[in-house]
Design a protein around this motif. Structure first.
Motif, mmCIF file in Angstrom:
data_model
loop_
_atom_site.group_PDB
_atom_site.id
_atom_site.type_symbol
_atom_site.label_atom_id
_atom_site.label_comp_id
_atom_site.label_asym_id
_atom_site.label_seq_id
_atom_site.Cartn_x
_atom_site.Cartn_y
_atom_site.Cartn_z
ATOM 1 N N ASN A 197 -4.396 8.871 -8.845
ATOM 2 C CA ASN A 197 -5.698 8.228 -8.921
ATOM 3 C C ASN A 197 -6.439 8.488 -7.624
ATOM 4 O O ASN A 197 -5.847 8.900 -6.636
ATOM 5 C CB ASN A 197 -5.573 6.722 -9.216
ATOM 6 N N GLU A 198 -7.760 8.288 -7.660
ATOM 7 C CA GLU A 198 -8.579 8.559 -6.482
ATOM 8 C C GLU A 198 -9.188 7.268 -5.973
ATOM 9 O O GLU A 198 -9.633 6.419 -6.758
ATOM 10 C CB GLU A 198 -9.692 9.557 -6.814
ATOM 11 N N ARG A 199 -9.199 7.108 -4.673
ATOM 12 C CA ARG A 199 -9.821 5.950 -4.074
ATOM 13 C C ARG A 199 -10.781 6.412 -2.970
ATOM 14 O O ARG A 199 -10.741 7.554 -2.532
ATOM 15 C CB ARG A 199 -8.770 4.982 -3.524
ATOM 16 N N ALA A 248 -13.099 0.607 1.071
ATOM 17 C CA ALA A 248 -11.719 1.082 1.191
ATOM 18 C C ALA A 248 -10.824 0.338 0.199
ATOM 19 O O ALA A 248 -10.571 -0.847 0.344
ATOM 20 C CB ALA A 248 -11.211 0.899 2.616
ATOM 21 N N ASP A 249 -10.366 1.065 -0.796
ATOM 22 C CA ASP A 249 -9.563 0.462 -1.871
ATOM 23 C C ASP A 249 -8.098 0.769 -1.603
ATOM 24 O O ASP A 249 -7.556 1.758 -2.072
ATOM 25 C CB ASP A 249 -10.014 1.035 -3.213
ATOM 26 N N MET A 250 -7.476 -0.076 -0.813
ATOM 27 C CA MET A 250 -6.078 0.130 -0.447
ATOM 28 C C MET A 250 -5.412 -1.229 -0.290
ATOM 29 O O MET A 250 -6.096 -2.244 -0.112
ATOM 30 C CB MET A 250 -5.973 0.921 0.862
ATOM 31 N N PRO A 251 -4.105 -1.276 -0.366
ATOM 32 C CA PRO A 251 -3.418 -2.573 -0.249
ATOM 33 C C PRO A 251 -3.675 -3.240 1.097
ATOM 34 O O PRO A 251 -3.809 -2.571 2.129
ATOM 35 C CB PRO A 251 -1.933 -2.189 -0.395
ATOM 36 N N ALA A 252 -3.755 -4.556 1.075
ATOM 37 C CA ALA A 252 -3.908 -5.310 2.318
ATOM 38 C C ALA A 252 -2.735 -5.009 3.244
ATOM 39 O O ALA A 252 -1.598 -4.875 2.801
ATOM 40 C CB ALA A 252 -3.974 -6.808 2.013
ATOM 41 N N GLY A 253 -3.023 -4.880 4.535
ATOM 42 C CA GLY A 253 -1.973 -4.596 5.509
ATOM 43 C C GLY A 253 -1.694 -3.129 5.714
ATOM 44 O O GLY A 253 -0.851 -2.765 6.542
ATOM 45 N N TYR A 291 -1.522 3.144 10.375
ATOM 46 C CA TYR A 291 -1.552 3.103 8.912
ATOM 47 C C TYR A 291 -0.126 3.173 8.387
ATOM 48 O O TYR A 291 0.716 3.890 8.903
ATOM 49 C CB TYR A 291 -2.400 4.241 8.340
ATOM 50 N N ARG A 292 0.131 2.382 7.346
ATOM 51 C CA ARG A 292 1.471 2.338 6.772
ATOM 52 C C ARG A 292 1.349 1.973 5.289
ATOM 53 O O ARG A 292 0.766 0.954 4.938
ATOM 54 C CB ARG A 292 2.341 1.310 7.503
ATOM 55 N N GLU A 293 1.860 2.844 4.431
ATOM 56 C CA GLU A 293 1.794 2.605 2.994
ATOM 57 C C GLU A 293 2.928 3.367 2.317
ATOM 58 O O GLU A 293 3.143 4.544 2.608
ATOM 59 C CB GLU A 293 0.447 3.062 2.436
ATOM 60 N N ALA A 294 3.633 2.723 1.419
ATOM 61 C CA ALA A 294 4.713 3.358 0.660
ATOM 62 C C ALA A 294 4.279 3.466 -0.797
ATOM 63 O O ALA A 294 3.961 2.456 -1.430
ATOM 64 C CB ALA A 294 6.001 2.554 0.773
ATOM 65 N N LEU A 295 4.254 4.683 -1.311
ATOM 66 C CA LEU A 295 3.866 4.923 -2.698
ATOM 67 C C LEU A 295 5.113 5.132 -3.557
ATOM 68 O O LEU A 295 6.100 5.717 -3.084
ATOM 69 C CB LEU A 295 2.967 6.147 -2.793
ATOM 70 N N PRO A 296 5.076 4.685 -4.802
ATOM 71 C CA PRO A 296 6.238 4.876 -5.677
ATOM 72 C C PRO A 296 6.550 6.360 -5.865
ATOM 73 O O PRO A 296 5.654 7.214 -5.802
ATOM 74 C CB PRO A 296 5.784 4.235 -6.997
ATOM 75 N N GLU A 297 7.809 6.661 -6.092
ATOM 76 C CA GLU A 297 8.232 8.038 -6.338
ATOM 77 C C GLU A 297 7.463 8.610 -7.532
ATOM 78 O O GLU A 297 7.326 7.966 -8.574
ATOM 79 C CB GLU A 297 9.739 8.088 -6.619
ATOM 80 N N GLY A 298 6.947 9.807 -7.358
ATOM 81 C CA GLY A 298 6.206 10.456 -8.430
ATOM 82 C C GLY A 298 4.753 10.037 -8.527
ATOM 83 O O GLY A 298 4.026 10.494 -9.402
ATOM 84 N N SER A 337 -14.292 -2.966 -3.696
ATOM 85 C CA SER A 337 -14.411 -4.266 -3.048
ATOM 86 C C SER A 337 -13.657 -5.325 -3.832
ATOM 87 O O SER A 337 -12.969 -6.149 -3.257
ATOM 88 C CB SER A 337 -15.898 -4.647 -2.960
ATOM 89 N N SER A 338 -13.781 -5.288 -5.151
ATOM 90 C CA SER A 338 -13.119 -6.320 -5.953
ATOM 91 C C SER A 338 -11.609 -6.183 -5.870
ATOM 92 O O SER A 338 -10.890 -7.172 -5.795
ATOM 93 C CB SER A 338 -13.581 -6.215 -7.414
ATOM 94 N N LYS A 339 -11.123 -4.933 -5.842
ATOM 95 C CA LYS A 339 -9.682 -4.742 -5.746
ATOM 96 C C LYS A 339 -9.165 -5.150 -4.374
ATOM 97 O O LYS A 339 -8.105 -5.756 -4.246
ATOM 98 C CB LYS A 339 -9.341 -3.267 -6.023
ATOM 99 N N THR A 340 -9.926 -4.781 -3.326
ATOM 100 C CA THR A 340 -9.469 -5.120 -1.984
ATOM 101 C C THR A 340 -9.469 -6.636 -1.777
ATOM 102 O O THR A 340 -8.541 -7.181 -1.183
ATOM 103 C CB THR A 340 -10.410 -4.462 -0.936
ATOM 104 N N ALA A 341 -10.490 -7.277 -2.290
ATOM 105 C CA ALA A 341 -10.571 -8.730 -2.118
ATOM 106 C C ALA A 341 -9.448 -9.444 -2.862
ATOM 107 O O ALA A 341 -9.030 -10.518 -2.470
ATOM 108 C CB ALA A 341 -11.928 -9.237 -2.631
ATOM 109 N N GLY A 342 -8.998 -8.811 -3.934
ATOM 110 C CA GLY A 342 -7.934 -9.462 -4.701
ATOM 111 C C GLY A 342 -6.609 -9.341 -4.043
ATOM 112 O O GLY A 342 -5.659 -10.005 -4.408
#
Length: 294
Positions: A7-9, A24-29, A50-57, A289-294
């Motif tokens: 997916n694209e963000r 910026a649509d990314m997980p908090a933290g 920056y630190r983010e772990a994405l699921p395999e695949g 914005s809505s995703k980040t706020a959530g």
């Protein structure tokens, strides 16, 4: 082997933003800002972890909107790739006025150092114009010391210690080279941004005490972009700030207020600099914005 789900963000950071803008649509933290040591503040705008772990695949394509800055990037995890090229463990990213699609996979971790306009030569040992629009392994500029610094950072027990090691290395780099920030280039960049890209070059040149042609030479050499390209980015960023406040903008008025000739000019500039139309951008920004706020 099946293709990973993708997916694209959207990501954009404007000068003066808090950690990251609402687009910026990314997980908090994911991002963490660290204070810049006092001796570096004339040269370094900010330091981000920056630190983010994405699921395999799973793959995320991040559309990074241009801000014209020169950056140093230290990858402690899997280096992202831009286009067809894989990222490098340590690299200097030259100034650019084009969007970049960055592919993120697996474990992303590292530190990003954003340099102030006109400060690149003091830390890199060469004019910003020589790496504009490119990514260069830091060892090529620091004679092998980039990889050594990354190894020392990786061996530290925590993030604060890594940043401390990084800042000490940058201070040594300044001490060993020409640590002078070019005042005319930095001041001109500030004036262009403050005017939202609308101040004529002749006025900017007069304000910094240079002729127009000389300012163009110095600016491109020290910032890595022409004053015109920097002004285009300043207009774009001013427009993005306006769109943050208007969910249903009057496009014609927004264009004129932002220094564009007309609505068509605004659309064309947005497309050229972002790879998106203003409407597409606004749709993604609202979603982000809505995703980040959530």
């Amino acid at each position: 082997m099946p293709n990973p789900s993708t997916n694209e963000r959207l990501y954009v950071r404007l000068d003066g933003d808090p950690l990251h803008g609402p687009e910026a649509d990314m997980p908090a933290g994911t991002l963490c800002a660290f204070p810049v040591a006092a001796p570096l503040r004339a040269h370094v705008a900010h330091i981000l972890l920056y630190r983010e772990a994405l699921p395999e695949g799973h793959e995320v394509v991040e559309r990074v909107l241009p801000d014209g800055a020169v950056r140093l990037v230290f990858n402690l995890g899997d280096a992202p790739s831009a286009g067809e090229s894989a990222g490098q463990p340590v690299e200097a990213l030259g100034a650019s006025a084009a969007p970049v699609l960055v592919r993120l996979r697996r474990k992303m971790e590292g530190l990003s150092v954003t340099l102030r306009p006109g400060a690149a030569a003091a830390l890199l040992g060469m004019p910003a114009s020589e790496i504009a629009g490119t990514a260069v392994h830091l060892d090529e500029l620091w004679h092998g010391r980039g990889a050594e610094l990354l190894e020392r950072m990786a061996g530290q027990p925590d993030d604060a210690s890594r940043v401390s090691v990084l800042c000490a290395a940058l201070q040594r780099q300044l001490a060993d080279g020409d640590a002078t920030v070019h005042p005319a280039a930095m001041r001109a960049a500030q004036l262009i941004v403050a005017s939202g890209g609308r101040r004529p070059l002749r006025e900017v040149a007069a304000a910094v005490g240079l002729g127009e042609r000389r300012l163009q030479q110095v600016f491109r050499q020290q910032v890595g972009l022409s004053p015109r390209a920097w002004g285009r980015l300043a207009r774009l960023h001013a427009c993005v700030r306006a769109l943050r406040l208007q969910r249903a903008p009057a496009w014609a008025s927004l264009a004129l207020d932002g220094g564009f000739y007309d609505q068509s000019h605004l659309v064309n500039e947005f497309q050229a600099l972002c790879g998106l139309t203003p409407t597409e951008f606004l749709g993604r920004a609202i979603s982000g914005s809505s995703k980040t706020a959530g």
